[in-house]
Every structure is written in C-alpha cells, then in structure tokens.
Design an enzyme around this catalytic site. Sequence first.
Site, PDB file in Angstrom:
ATOM      1  N   TYR A  62      35.815  43.948  47.298  1.00 47.46           N
ATOM      2  CA  TYR A  62      35.839  42.840  46.331  1.00 47.46           C
ATOM      3  C   TYR A  62      37.250  42.219  46.278  1.00 47.46           C
ATOM      4  CZ  TYR A  62      36.200  40.526  41.784  1.00 47.46           C
ATOM      5  OH  TYR A  62      36.455  39.618  40.775  1.00 47.46           O
TER       6      TYR A  62
ATOM      7  N   GLN B 238      29.866  38.050  43.598  1.00 45.45           N
ATOM      8  CA  GLN B 238      29.465  39.450  43.398  1.00 45.45           C
ATOM      9  C   GLN B 238      30.705  40.058  42.771  1.00 45.45           C
ATOM     10  OE1 GLN B 238      29.040  42.683  42.687  1.00 45.45           O
ATOM     11  NE2 GLN B 238      30.140  43.155  44.571  1.00 45.45           N
TER      12      GLN B 238
ATOM     13  N   GLY C   1      26.572  34.003  34.105  1.00 41.55           N
ATOM     14  CA  GLY C   1      27.456  35.157  33.933  1.00 41.55           C
ATOM     15  C   GLY C   1      28.239  35.085  32.617  1.00 41.55           C
TER      16      GLY C   1
ATOM     17  N   HIS D 164      38.814  40.418  31.485  1.00 36.10           N
ATOM     18  CA  HIS D 164      38.506  39.841  30.179  1.00 36.10           C
ATOM     19  C   HIS D 164      37.059  40.165  29.828  1.00 36.10           C
ATOM     20  CE1 HIS D 164      38.405  36.851  33.399  1.00 36.10           C
ATOM     21  NE2 HIS D 164      37.272  36.419  32.847  1.00 36.10           N
TER      22      HIS D 164
ATOM     23  N   GLU E 207      42.471  41.949  40.552  1.00 32.90           N
ATOM     24  CA  GLU E 207      42.137  42.981  41.543  1.00 32.90           C
ATOM     25  C   GLU E 207      42.886  42.742  42.856  1.00 32.90           C
ATOM     26  OE1 GLU E 207      39.897  45.828  42.034  1.00 32.90           O
ATOM     27  OE2 GLU E 207      40.364  45.883  39.913  1.00 32.90           O
TER      28      GLU E 207
ATOM     29  N   SER F 134      41.428  36.864  40.932  1.00 32.45           N
ATOM     30  CA  SER F 134      41.379  38.089  40.128  1.00 32.45           C
ATOM     31  C   SER F 134      42.627  38.944  40.270  1.00 32.45           C
ATOM     32  CB  SER F 134      40.165  38.906  40.587  1.00 32.45           C
ATOM     33  OG  SER F 134      40.243  40.222  40.104  1.00 32.45           O
TER      34      SER F 134
HETATM   35  P1  NAP Z   1      29.489  37.904  36.165  1.00 33.69           P
HETATM   36  O1  NAP Z   1      29.133  38.057  34.734  1.00 33.69           O
HETATM   37  O2  NAP Z   1      29.162  39.005  37.124  1.00 33.69           O
HETATM   38  O3  NAP Z   1      28.772  36.544  36.683  1.00 33.69           O
HETATM   39  C1  NAP Z   1      28.681  36.251  38.049  1.00 33.69           C
HETATM   40  C2  NAP Z   1      27.844  34.997  38.221  1.00 33.69           C
HETATM   41  O4  NAP Z   1      27.770  34.669  39.615  1.00 33.69           O
HETATM   42  C3  NAP Z   1      26.393  35.125  37.748  1.00 33.69           C
HETATM   43  O5  NAP Z   1      26.044  33.931  37.084  1.00 33.69           O
HETATM   44  C4  NAP Z   1      25.619  35.256  39.054  1.00 33.69           C
HETATM   45  O6  NAP Z   1      24.295  34.800  38.976  1.00 33.69           O
HETATM   46  C5  NAP Z   1      26.429  34.315  39.935  1.00 33.69           C
HETATM   47  N1  NAP Z   1      26.180  34.489  41.372  1.00 33.69           N
HETATM   48  C6  NAP Z   1      26.357  35.597  42.098  1.00 33.69           C
HETATM   49  N2  NAP Z   1      26.082  35.348  43.379  1.00 33.69           N
HETATM   50  C7  NAP Z   1      25.727  34.043  43.483  1.00 33.69           C
HETATM   51  C8  NAP Z   1      25.324  33.181  44.549  1.00 33.69           C
HETATM   52  N3  NAP Z   1      25.223  33.624  45.809  1.00 33.69           N
HETATM   53  N4  NAP Z   1      25.058  31.884  44.284  1.00 33.69           N
HETATM   54  C9  NAP Z   1      25.125  31.428  43.020  1.00 33.69           C
HETATM   55  N5  NAP Z   1      25.472  32.192  41.970  1.00 33.69           N
HETATM   56  C10 NAP Z   1      25.778  33.480  42.195  1.00 33.69           C
HETATM   57  O7  NAP Z   1      31.035  37.594  36.334  1.00 33.69           O
HETATM   58  P2  NAP Z   1      32.116  37.100  35.223  1.00 33.69           P
HETATM   59  O8  NAP Z   1      32.696  38.296  34.572  1.00 33.69           O
HETATM   60  O9  NAP Z   1      31.532  36.023  34.436  1.00 33.69           O
HETATM   61  O10 NAP Z   1      33.255  36.537  36.181  1.00 33.69           O
HETATM   62  C11 NAP Z   1      33.240  35.171  36.619  1.00 33.69           C
HETATM   63  C12 NAP Z   1      34.107  35.038  37.862  1.00 33.69           C
HETATM   64  O11 NAP Z   1      35.434  35.417  37.551  1.00 33.69           O
HETATM   65  C13 NAP Z   1      33.688  35.905  39.031  1.00 33.69           C
HETATM   66  O12 NAP Z   1      33.997  35.195  40.218  1.00 33.69           O
HETATM   67  C14 NAP Z   1      34.592  37.118  38.920  1.00 33.69           C
HETATM   68  O13 NAP Z   1      34.754  37.744  40.179  1.00 33.69           O
HETATM   69  C15 NAP Z   1      35.865  36.466  38.424  1.00 33.69           C
HETATM   70  N6  NAP Z   1      36.767  37.285  37.607  1.00 33.69           N
HETATM   71  C16 NAP Z   1      36.279  37.938  36.521  1.00 33.69           C
HETATM   72  C17 NAP Z   1      37.144  38.669  35.719  1.00 33.69           C
HETATM   73  C18 NAP Z   1      36.655  39.388  34.492  1.00 33.69           C
HETATM   74  O14 NAP Z   1      37.384  40.251  33.996  1.00 33.69           O
HETATM   75  N7  NAP Z   1      35.486  39.051  33.969  1.00 33.69           N
HETATM   76  C19 NAP Z   1      38.512  38.717  36.040  1.00 33.69           C
HETATM   77  C20 NAP Z   1      38.970  38.007  37.154  1.00 33.69           C
HETATM   78  C21 NAP Z   1      38.085  37.285  37.933  1.00 33.69           C
HETATM   79  P3  NAP Z   1      23.054  35.778  38.588  1.00 33.69           P
HETATM   80  O15 NAP Z   1      22.921  35.680  37.101  1.00 33.69           O
HETATM   81  O16 NAP Z   1      21.939  35.145  39.345  1.00 33.69           O
HETATM   82  O17 NAP Z   1      23.408  37.150  39.070  1.00 33.69           O
HETATM   83  O1  G4F Z   2      35.454  47.555  34.025  1.00 33.81           O
HETATM   84  P1  G4F Z   2      35.680  47.789  35.460  1.00 33.81           P
HETATM   85  O2  G4F Z   2      34.481  48.035  36.306  1.00 33.81           O
HETATM   86  O3  G4F Z   2      36.529  46.543  35.965  1.00 33.81           O
HETATM   87  P2  G4F Z   2      37.450  46.292  37.256  1.00 33.81           P
HETATM   88  O4  G4F Z   2      37.103  47.188  38.381  1.00 33.81           O
HETATM   89  O5  G4F Z   2      38.854  46.306  36.794  1.00 33.81           O
HETATM   90  O6  G4F Z   2      37.011  44.821  37.679  1.00 33.81           O
HETATM   91  C1  G4F Z   2      36.806  43.794  36.700  1.00 33.81           C
HETATM   92  O7  G4F Z   2      38.020  43.129  36.468  1.00 33.81           O
HETATM   93  C2  G4F Z   2      38.536  42.432  37.609  1.00 33.81           C
HETATM   94  C3  G4F Z   2      39.871  41.804  37.180  1.00 33.81           C
HETATM   95  O8  G4F Z   2      40.905  42.731  37.411  1.00 33.81           O
HETATM   96  C4  G4F Z   2      37.531  41.385  38.032  1.00 33.81           C
HETATM   97  F1  G4F Z   2      38.022  40.677  39.078  1.00 33.81           F
HETATM   98  C5  G4F Z   2      36.232  42.071  38.421  1.00 33.81           C
HETATM   99  O9  G4F Z   2      35.254  41.085  38.771  1.00 33.81           O
HETATM  100  C6  G4F Z   2      35.727  42.859  37.230  1.00 33.81           C
HETATM  101  O10 G4F Z   2      35.369  41.939  36.213  1.00 33.81           O
HETATM  102  O11 G4F Z   2      36.653  49.039  35.673  1.00 33.81           O
HETATM  103  C7  G4F Z   2      37.916  49.113  35.035  1.00 33.81           C
HETATM  104  C8  G4F Z   2      38.541  50.492  35.263  1.00 33.81           C
HETATM  105  C9  G4F Z   2      38.547  50.953  36.725  1.00 33.81           C
HETATM  106  O12 G4F Z   2      39.790  51.510  37.019  1.00 33.81           O
HETATM  107  C10 G4F Z   2      37.484  52.035  36.789  1.00 33.81           C
HETATM  108  O13 G4F Z   2      37.714  53.054  37.751  1.00 33.81           O
HETATM  109  O14 G4F Z   2      37.746  51.448  34.548  1.00 33.81           O
HETATM  110  C11 G4F Z   2      37.575  52.585  35.370  1.00 33.81           C
HETATM  111  N1  G4F Z   2      36.374  53.299  34.958  1.00 33.81           N
HETATM  112  C12 G4F Z   2      36.349  54.592  34.505  1.00 33.81           C
HETATM  113  N2  G4F Z   2      35.090  54.962  34.264  1.00 33.81           N
HETATM  114  C13 G4F Z   2      35.113  52.842  35.003  1.00 33.81           C
HETATM  115  C14 G4F Z   2      34.298  53.886  34.566  1.00 33.81           C
HETATM  116  N3  G4F Z   2      34.608  51.632  35.359  1.00 33.81           N
HETATM  117  C15 G4F Z   2      33.263  51.457  35.280  1.00 33.81           C
HETATM  118  N4  G4F Z   2      32.746  50.262  35.606  1.00 33.81           N
HETATM  119  N5  G4F Z   2      32.425  52.474  34.863  1.00 33.81           N
HETATM  120  C16 G4F Z   2      32.898  53.711  34.506  1.00 33.81           C
HETATM  121  O15 G4F Z   2      32.127  54.602  34.152  1.00 33.81           O
END
Ligand code: NAP
Ligand code: G4F
Length: 326
Positions: A151, A85, A13, A181, A129, A127
């Site tokens: 989620y 997920q 990821g 991020h 969220e 998160s």
């Molecule tokens: P991401 O790009 O969606 O990556 C998710 C990873 O989880 C992928 O490597 C996926 O593998 C793996 N995965 C999913 N289901 C699995 C399972 N059953 N067993 C093993 N691996 C599995 O997410 P990310 O943005 O890097 O975020 C990393 C973590 O931080 C997540 O837990 C997310 O919820 C959390 N988080 C993210 C943000 C953000 O803004 N990015 C903010 C707060 C928290 P595949 O490649 O096989 O799908």
């Molecule tokens: O980019 P988003 O899908 O991120 P969201 O829902 O904030 O979640 C991400 O950040 C979380 C941390 O707060 C993580 F935990 C989570 O795993 C993920 O990485 O949507 C951001 C905002 C939402 O309010 C959504 O309704 O953008 C708004 N939005 C408006 N139009 C859209 C769209 N989001 C998406 N994905 N696609 C659109 O077309």
Amino acid sequence: MKQKTALITGITGQDGSYLADFLLEQGYRVIGMVRRSSTVNFDRIAHLQEVEALEIVQGDLLDQMSLIDILREYNPDEVYNLAAQSFVPTSWRQPVLTGEFTALGVTRMLDAIRIVNPNIRFYQASSSEMFGKVRETPQNENTPFYPRSPYGVAKVYGHWITINYRESYNLFAYSGILFNHESPRRGLEFVTHKVTYGVARIKLGLADELRLGNLEARRDWGYAGDYVRAMWLMLQQDKPDDYVIATGETHSVRRLCEVAFNCVGLNYEDYVVSDPKFYRPAEVDLLVGDATKAGEKLGWEPTINFAALIQMMVEADMVTLREEGH
Ligand code: NAP
Ligand code: G4F
C-alpha cells in the site's frame, strides 16, 4: 458566482462522505463516482440521499474510459481522488490489485484530466504511510519516503506521478500527505474503530475481550472532518503544491486502548489481548507529522484532539449498538 462542480472518487468511503458534506455546505454541485457492485454500499452518504446538488455516477479507477466519459459529461472544476484500496494488511494479500487501484488508478485519472480539460484542479490522497520506516521525526513535506507495505509503495507512486504530471503538463495537481484520520464513519477494521467498537461491545456485555496486534505502534491520529477541509483549502491555492496534514501529536495503540476503555470506566488491561495474527510482515513503528506549512499557507489547523476524537467514537458506537437493541 458560477456554482462549482467537484468530482469525488471514493465518495462511499470515510473521507469521501465528509468531503461531500463539506463541499455541499460550500454550495458545490458534487458528483460522486462509485464502482458497480451487486449491492449498494451507500451507508455513509445515506443522509444526503435527497440532496439535489449531489449526483452519483458509475465509474471505476480500473477503467480509463469511464473516467474520461465522466469528466466529459460533468466537466468538474475540481477532482478529489480519494478512491483506493486503503487497508494496509490487505495490500500484502492483494498487492497487484492494490497497485492497480492505488497507484495506476492515479495515472488513469491524471491522463483523463490531461485529455479532457487540463484546467481541472486535481487532489491526490497521499499518505503518511509513505514515510514508513521514518528517516526523520517529525515528518514534513521534505522527509524522504521509505514505505513498508505494498500500500505504502503504491501511494509513493501516486504521489510522484501527481508531481510528474504537474511538472510535465502544468496540471493543477496537488498532493495531500495526510496522517491517520478517524471518525465514527471509519471502517471497522482500522485500529481506532476496532478499539472503540470493541469497548462499546464489552461495556454492553456483548464481548469479553479485544484481540489486537502490535500495541506499541504509534500514530498521529486526527479527525477526518478537519482533514477534508484541508483538502479543499489546498485546491483553493493557485499554485499546486504538496502539504502534510497532521496534528503533531503521537500516541501508541496501547495508549489508544487506555483512553478508549477509560471512556466507559474500564481498564484496558483486563480485556486487551495482543494476538500475533494481527501483526504485519513489516511495521510502521512511529508516525508524527509536522503541518507547519499547511498552517502558514492554508491557515489550516485541527480542531479536535486525540482524547475528544476517541470519546466521540466510543459514544457513537454505544449509540449504534443501543439503537440495534443491545
Ligand atoms: P476508505 O473508507 O477505505 O474509502 C475508499 C473508497 O475508495 C471507497 O469509497 C471505495 O469504494 C473506493 N474504491 C476503492 N476501489 C475503487 C475503484 N477501483 N474504483 C472506484 N472506487 C474505488 O478510505 P478513506 O479512509 O476514506 O481514505 C480516502 C483516501 O485517503 C484513500 O485513498 C486512502 O488511501 C487515503 N488516506 C487515508 C487516510 C486515513 O487515515 N483515512 C490517511 C491518508 C491517506 P467501495 O465503497 O465500493 O469500496
Ligand atoms: O488503523 P490502522 O490499520 O492504520 P494504518 O495502517 O496506519 O493505515 C491507515 O492510515 C494511513 C495513514 O498513515 C492510511 F494511508 C491508510 O489508508 C489507513 O487509513 O493501523 C494503525 C496501527 C498499525 O501500526 C497496526 O499494526 O495499529 C496497529 N494495530 C495493532 N493492532 C492494528 C491492530 N491495526 C489494525 N488495523 N488492527 C489491529 O488489530
């Protein structure tokens, strides 16, 4: 000094790939856990293919025995549980699966640690969220949770089970409450990358509109490279704790569009269409974090601001599309 070993779940990821880069730079041996799939999905770690200190191992958060076996075989010092997920809209379509990965998966890993080696340091990817319908602004470690999606609910479970195992079994279990991020490695379905990729396609004549959902939602967007450094800093603290990681700035999706289209000299109003298809059953309207504790205790602060982040992503998407011959 003995070389440290870190296990990363979710290494394919966005965050897993940046964390692998970072830990390898620090001299770690990195074990990346991947789930089995019929086609490999290693694009984000392709640049690390030849690195000897990185080893890929098969395992799944749905399979308890696979986690126990991996811990027994590699005996890591640190486990970063990033697998989940992670796409919020999917969590309404697959709420049970989201709970299995994102909530119960955390318990499976914590139990595996408790059984194999309770001295392992554990990082849980919690998160912003979880704050959902926010109870106060800005949000900090003590702000009550009010998740707005399956989620978010699953992440609240993951956060509290991490604290519970810390308190019940004295595990070194840390929870990082990270605000959104982003980076050029962000999945294309998330709004920042959907926008920057859409901008690049429009600029190169490959599309003439960009359909989004709620333009008024506000998020605290930082750079993923900065945020994985915070994960590591947390695990270097001897007392396990929870930390909010955020920039402290919030912007609307509309403002994101304005900044991204400006990067290529276009006006977003000429291209962006708000489409009810992308609205969510329940929205998180506003997130903005207070990372004072991380600043004081970890010495962490972000290095890349919102405008620089969006510019970096637009430029990367232009390069990608040009390399594809457009
Ligand atoms: P991401 O790009 O969606 O990556 C998710 C990873 O989880 C992928 O490597 C996926 O593998 C793996 N995965 C999913 N289901 C699995 C399972 N059953 N067993 C093993 N691996 C599995 O997410 P990310 O943005 O890097 O975020 C990393 C973590 O931080 C997540 O837990 C997310 O919820 C959390 N988080 C993210 C943000 C953000 O803004 N990015 C903010 C707060 C928290 P595949 O490649 O096989 O799908
Ligand atoms: O980019 P988003 O899908 O991120 P969201 O829902 O904030 O979640 C991400 O950040 C979380 C941390 O707060 C993580 F935990 C989570 O795993 C993920 O990485 O949507 C951001 C905002 C939402 O309010 C959504 O309704 O953008 C708004 N939005 C408006 N139009 C859209 C769209 N989001 C998406 N994905 N696609 C659109 O077309």
